[in-house]
Write an enzyme that holds these catalytic residues in place. Structure first.
Site, PDB file in Angstrom:
ATOM      1  N   GLU A   1       0.862  -1.166   0.000  1.00  0.00           N
ATOM      2  CA  GLU A   1       0.000   0.000   0.000  1.00  0.00           C
ATOM      3  C   GLU A   1       0.909   1.229   0.000  1.00  0.00           C
ATOM      4  OE1 GLU A   1      -2.726   0.309   3.288  1.00  0.00           O
ATOM      5  OE2 GLU A   1      -3.504   2.238   2.540  1.00  0.00           O
TER       6      GLU A   1
ATOM      7  N   ARG B   1       5.478 -12.767   9.606  1.00  0.00           N
ATOM      8  CA  ARG B   1       6.090 -11.456   9.404  1.00  0.00           C
ATOM      9  C   ARG B   1       7.480 -11.440   9.992  1.00  0.00           C
ATOM     10  NH1 ARG B   1       2.090  -7.638   8.718  1.00  0.00           N
ATOM     11  NH2 ARG B   1       3.410  -5.857   9.116  1.00  0.00           N
TER      12      ARG B   1
ATOM     13  N   LYS C   1       4.420   0.577   9.380  1.00  0.00           N
ATOM     14  CA  LYS C   1       4.471   1.854   8.665  1.00  0.00           C
ATOM     15  C   LYS C   1       3.822   2.970   9.467  1.00  0.00           C
ATOM     16  CE  LYS C   1       3.102   0.078   4.714  1.00  0.00           C
ATOM     17  NZ  LYS C   1       2.432   0.011   3.427  1.00  0.00           N
TER      18      LYS C   1
END
Ligand code: ATP
Ligand code: MG
Length: 555
Positions: free
Chosen positions: A38, A263, A273
């Site tokens: 994104e 992750r 982020k």
């Protein structure tokens, strides 16, 4: 491509799945992956894991990997972020087969939503977000059906078209999938597919005032691109039934297989982020590319190499278990690379003046010194030697600690690549601070120890007149605790000593031509690179990438 196809790669569960699929010809022998960021921030080391996995999987299997921007949240997204992501993926050494945007598919996504409505598998709801949350139920309790769930198909089609046409206020209606309010999986309890949001989109402008939700968009985007293996992180495991439900219920030929992996969580830093954005916006760091940041841009500016980051991603492996990786693993990978590839040079961080009293006043010797002790193909450079040199303040001790092998009064030390000097006199100012050493050199000692006399200590130095002024920035870990994410407030764990700026450093003459393309090992001091942003001719700025050893051992 810089990755060697011939190396034997360790097995992991994803490689296993793909090998099986190829054997059974599941996706017609094809492997197509994608990396779907994104564009709401810069990429970080966690993304590097996903990039290496997705592009690496494609390369290993002669497949393709797309870069796809998952740009369905226009409030937080920008062109700046998109450009940084493209730059960072390429810098890591990868080239996408196709560059796509979820926003390219807005019309198709809309038409598929119409299909779901026509099949009586989606409906327009006017519950508020709060009401929807209240009715969603819990892990142990079924949700309640919305009174709008049985709205006639024709009415849903009409309302959805009018949502698109901009007839309603933000939040007034949503389109929801009609699945099962009693499903044990909360993601399947009639999730929202579309919301009304009058937000300008950086690519589609004001063409749309309804935007599709991530779960709905992602699977269809994958299918449109003919992705075979949709690799994502573990938190999407519970979303997989929805991923499959959408694709099973629209008319689309391709059905990619979603596979989840753990992750990357890296100690002493943050890989979110949102939190990295907060560090930048609140100026706890100097931008996304601050060398202390775990962003690709920060690591690059700190002097990390693409090779070291790829090596790190391979080394940590791919599993289904969430775990924390020690920062030492990343540091190990960059040291390995730089030990082999960095050019050697000398820099004095905290200079102490040394006058060599018996050296001829105007003499300069241009010493030839290897750029690398083992790799002779990296050549040699000229290091000028003259009467006044600079050494590190802490390479001289008035009261030496035990086993001190460097310079002491009446003692000898070797200057790296040069002569042995002896300290004859210590000059101090009125306050008793040492300002200069008077030394003498032994002409017989250039590059060798004379018979019967072994000088143990070796220190680095630069010629005062020939050296260049430089600012050197010593970075250390940004957080004081291994898992700042687990603190009540991660900002409380910021290490306020993570940057030490030394502004009176002197570096050897050859570094006047230093380049951002190169990496340097400053002898005995650490690995450094030129700062790509602040360094200008006449004012060199170097960043410390990593110390020479874990835990700073001195000779
Ligand atoms: P963040 O929490 O930092 O915002 P994200 O998952 O929301 O991360 P995306 O831009 O959606 O960010 O990520 C793009 C891809 O990178 C996704 O497939 C995501 O799963 C993967 N990814 C993100 N963070 C990590 C991580 N720490 N380790 C491995 N993969 C990650
Ligand atoms: Mg995401």
């Amino acid at each position: 491509m810089s990755i060697n196809n011939d190396t034997i790669l360790p097995a992991n569960f994803i490689r296993q799945i793909i090998a099986n699929d190829l054997q059974t010809n599941k996706h017609n022998g094809k492997v197509a992956t994608r990396f779907p960021p994104e564009p709401n921030g810069y990429l970080h080391i966690g993304h590097a894991k996903s990039i290496c996995l997705n592009f690496g999987t494609a390369i290993e299997n002669n497949g393709t990997c797309n870069l796809r921007f998952d740009d369905t949240n226009p409030e937080k997204e920008s062109i700046e972020y998109m450009e940084s992501i493209e730059r960072d993926v390429q810098w890591l050494g990868f080239q996408w087969a196709g560059l796509h945007h979820a926003s390219d598919y807005f019309e198709q996504l809309y038409q598929y939503a119409v299909q779901l409505i026509e099949k009586n598998l989606a409906y327009v709801d006017d519950l508020t977000a709060e009401q929807m949350r209240m009715m969603r139920g819990t892990l142990t309790e079924a949700g309640k059906e919305s009174p709008n769930r049985h709205r006639p198909i024709a009415d849903n089609l009409d309302l959805f078209a009018r949502m698109r046409a901009g007839e309603f206020a933000d939040g007034q209606y949503v389109l929801r999938a009609k699945i099962d309010m009693a499903s044990p999986n909360i993601n399947m309890r009639d999730p929202a597919l579309y919301r009304i949001r009058r937000v300008h989109h950086h690519r589609t402008g004001d063409a749309w005032c309804i935007y599709p939700m991530y779960d709905y968009t992602h699977c269809i985007s994958d299918a449109i691109e003919g992705i075979t293996h949709s690799l994502c992180t573990l938190e999407f495991e519970d979303h997989r039934p929805l991923y499959d439900w959408v694709l099973d219920n629209i008319d689309i030929a391709c059905h990619p297989q979603q596979i989840e992996f753990a992750r990357l969580q890296l100690e002493y830093t943050i890989v979110s982020k949102r939190k990295l954005n907060q560090l930048v916006m609140e100026k706890h760091v100097n931008g996304w590319d601050d060398p202390r940041m775990p962003t690709i841009a920060g690591l690059r500016r700190a002097g990390f190499t693409p090779k070291a980051i790829r090596d790190f991603c391979e080394r940590i492996g791919v599993t289904k278990q969430n775990s924390w990786i020690e920062m030492g693993v990343l540091e190990y990978c960059i040291r390995e690379d730089l030990n082999e590839n960095a050019l050697r040079a000398m820099a004095v961080l905290q200079p102490l003046r040394v006058v060599i009293t018996n050296y001829p006043d105007d003499q300069v010797e241009n010493l030839e010194v290897s750029n690398h002790p083992q790799r002779h193909e990296l050549g040699k450079r000229i290091v000028p030697f003259s009467k006044v040199i600079l050494i590190e303040q802490d390479d001289f001790a008035e009261i030496p600690p035990p086993k001190y092998k460097r310079l002491i009064e009446s003692g000898e030390v070797r200057l790296r690549g040069s002569y042995v000097i002896r300290c004859d006199e210590v000059i101090k100012d009125a306050d008793g601070n040492i300002i200069e050493l008077r030394c003498s050199y032994d002409t017989e000692t250039l590059g060798k120890n004379p018979e019967g006399r072994k000088v143990k200590g070796v220190i680095h130095w630069v010629s005062e007149a020939h050296s260049q002024p430089a600012e050197i920035r010593l970075y250390s870990r940004l957080f004081t605790v291994p898992q700042p994410d687990n603190e009540d407030n991660f900002l409380d764990a910021i290490n306020h000593d993570s940057l030490e700026v030394l502004s009176d450093c002197r570096v050897e003459a050859s570094l006047a031509a230093a380049s951002v393309e190169n990496r340097y090992q400053f002898e005995r001091t650490g690995y450094f690179c030129l700062d790509a942003v602040d360094s200008v001719a006449g004012k060199l700025v170097f960043n410390r990438t990593v110390t020479l050893r874990d835990g700073w051992v001195k000779d």
